[in-house]
Motif scaffolding. Structure first.
Motif, PDB file in Angstrom:
ATOM      1  N   ALA A 115      -1.461   5.384   4.270  1.00 24.94           N
ATOM      2  CA  ALA A 115      -2.370   4.883   5.303  1.00 24.94           C
ATOM      3  C   ALA A 115      -3.819   4.945   4.861  1.00 24.94           C
ATOM      4  CB  ALA A 115      -2.177   5.668   6.596  1.00 24.94           C
ATOM      5  N   SER A 116      -4.163   5.903   4.008  1.00 32.28           N
ATOM      6  CA  SER A 116      -5.541   6.040   3.535  1.00 32.28           C
ATOM      7  C   SER A 116      -5.974   4.865   2.655  1.00 32.28           C
ATOM      8  CB  SER A 116      -5.716   7.355   2.771  1.00 32.28           C
ATOM      9  OG  SER A 116      -4.858   7.381   1.645  1.00 32.28           O
TER      10      SER A 116
ATOM     11  N   ARG B 294      -6.960  -3.566   1.678  1.00 36.56           N
ATOM     12  CA  ARG B 294      -6.532  -2.418   0.881  1.00 36.56           C
ATOM     13  C   ARG B 294      -7.761  -1.841   0.177  1.00 36.56           C
ATOM     14  NH1 ARG B 294      -2.008  -4.082  -2.490  1.00 36.56           N
ATOM     15  NH2 ARG B 294      -3.557  -5.198  -3.684  1.00 36.56           N
TER      16      ARG B 294
ATOM     17  N   THR C 217      -2.907   2.011  15.107  1.00 40.21           N
ATOM     18  CA  THR C 217      -1.926   2.805  14.367  1.00 40.21           C
ATOM     19  C   THR C 217      -1.367   1.915  13.264  1.00 40.21           C
ATOM     20  OG1 THR C 217      -0.155   2.176  15.900  1.00 40.21           O
ATOM     21  CG2 THR C 217      -1.265   4.286  16.321  1.00 40.21           C
ATOM     22  N   LEU C 218      -0.919   2.555  12.197  1.00 39.43           N
ATOM     23  CA  LEU C 218      -0.401   1.843  11.037  1.00 39.43           C
ATOM     24  C   LEU C 218       1.002   2.336  10.753  1.00 39.43           C
ATOM     25  CD1 LEU C 218      -1.008  -0.053   8.588  1.00 39.43           C
ATOM     26  CD2 LEU C 218      -1.863   1.991   7.412  1.00 39.43           C
ATOM     27  N   THR C 219       1.909   1.392  10.493  1.00 41.40           N
ATOM     28  CA  THR C 219       3.290   1.767  10.221  1.00 41.40           C
ATOM     29  C   THR C 219       3.760   1.199   8.892  1.00 41.40           C
ATOM     30  OG1 THR C 219       4.121  -0.186  11.361  1.00 41.40           O
ATOM     31  CG2 THR C 219       3.895   1.826  12.666  1.00 41.40           C
TER      32      THR C 219
ATOM     33  N   ASN D  29      -7.761   5.028  12.174  1.00 38.23           N
ATOM     34  CA  ASN D  29      -6.317   5.102  12.401  1.00 38.23           C
ATOM     35  C   ASN D  29      -6.044   6.250  13.363  1.00 38.23           C
ATOM     36  OD1 ASN D  29      -3.546   4.865  12.233  1.00 38.23           O
ATOM     37  ND2 ASN D  29      -3.400   5.492  10.105  1.00 38.23           N
TER      38      ASN D  29
ATOM     39  N   VAL E  81      -0.366  -3.180  11.666  1.00 42.98           N
ATOM     40  CA  VAL E  81      -1.482  -2.545  12.354  1.00 42.98           C
ATOM     41  C   VAL E  81      -1.309  -2.896  13.823  1.00 42.98           C
ATOM     42  CG1 VAL E  81      -3.971  -2.670  12.787  1.00 42.98           C
ATOM     43  CG2 VAL E  81      -3.120  -2.539  10.443  1.00 42.98           C
TER      44      VAL E  81
ATOM     45  N   ALA F 250       4.350   2.113   5.336  1.00 44.02           N
ATOM     46  CA  ALA F 250       3.746   1.982   4.003  1.00 44.02           C
ATOM     47  C   ALA F 250       4.787   1.446   3.040  1.00 44.02           C
ATOM     48  CB  ALA F 250       3.223   3.328   3.515  1.00 44.02           C
TER      49      ALA F 250
ATOM     50  N   GLY G 137       3.337  -3.753   6.268  1.00 45.97           N
ATOM     51  CA  GLY G 137       3.367  -2.866   7.420  1.00 45.97           C
ATOM     52  C   GLY G 137       2.769  -3.579   8.618  1.00 45.97           C
TER      53      GLY G 137
ATOM     54  N   TYR H 101       0.852  -1.182   0.000  1.00 44.91           N
ATOM     55  CA  TYR H 101       0.000   0.000   0.000  1.00 44.91           C
ATOM     56  C   TYR H 101       0.891   1.236   0.000  1.00 44.91           C
ATOM     57  CZ  TYR H 101       0.913  -0.150   5.042  1.00 44.91           C
ATOM     58  OH  TYR H 101       1.507  -0.199   6.278  1.00 44.91           O
TER      59      TYR H 101
END
Length: 150
Positions: free
Chosen positions: A30-31, A80, A54-56, A49, A64, A58, A62, A27
């Protein structure tokens, strides 16, 4: 980046203690990632988010990290959701970098894979079926759908 996998969604079973979940698909931002929590009764809630997770990292994958671990009997679905837009503007007669072209093509491939995942969940007739022109009526409580061709 290349899109070397058709994976667009991963589902994890909650255990009450795990909070870190690997995103197994590429991806760009984050969107493009949606996280859905499904509780033990089947109710689905789209998480935000920065609030529920939280997302790390890209890129090709990654992580979550949930604010609180999904309980046993609950599920976390990470998918996705590439927007159905074409954000790259190719100017006539302009110089175009190969990386710009690759990024635009990757975006289209991610869109096609998103649609493919949706279509895979839709009931379909057999390849040899001659049925066509079937329209489903609006759903009504306690009623079955009649799919007799008109």
């Amino acid at each position: 980046m290349t899109i070397g996998s058709t994976t667009t969604k991963v589902t994890y079973n909650g255990d009450g203690s795990t909070v870190a979940f690997t995103v197994t698909f590429a991806y760009s931002a984050a969107s493009e990632v949606e996280v859905i929590h499904r509780d033990s009764s089947g109710t689905e809630t789209t998480w935000t988010n920065g609030s529920e997770y939280t997302l790390t990292a890209a890129g090709s994958s990654g992580t979550v990290t949930a604010t609180s671990a999904p309980a046993s009997g609950e599920k976390l679905i990470i998918r996705r959701i590439t927007p159905y837009t074409q954000p790259t503007d190719f100017v006539t007669g302009g110089v175009v970098q190969v990386s710009t072209i690759e990024s635009a093509i990757d975006n289209v491939v991610k869109q096609v894979l998103r649609l493919s995942e949706v279509v895979d969940r839709i009931p379909q007739f057999a390849e040899t079926s001659s049925s066509s022109g079937i329209t489903f009526p609006d759903p009504e409580a306690s009623k079955f759908v009649d799919i007799t061709p008109a």
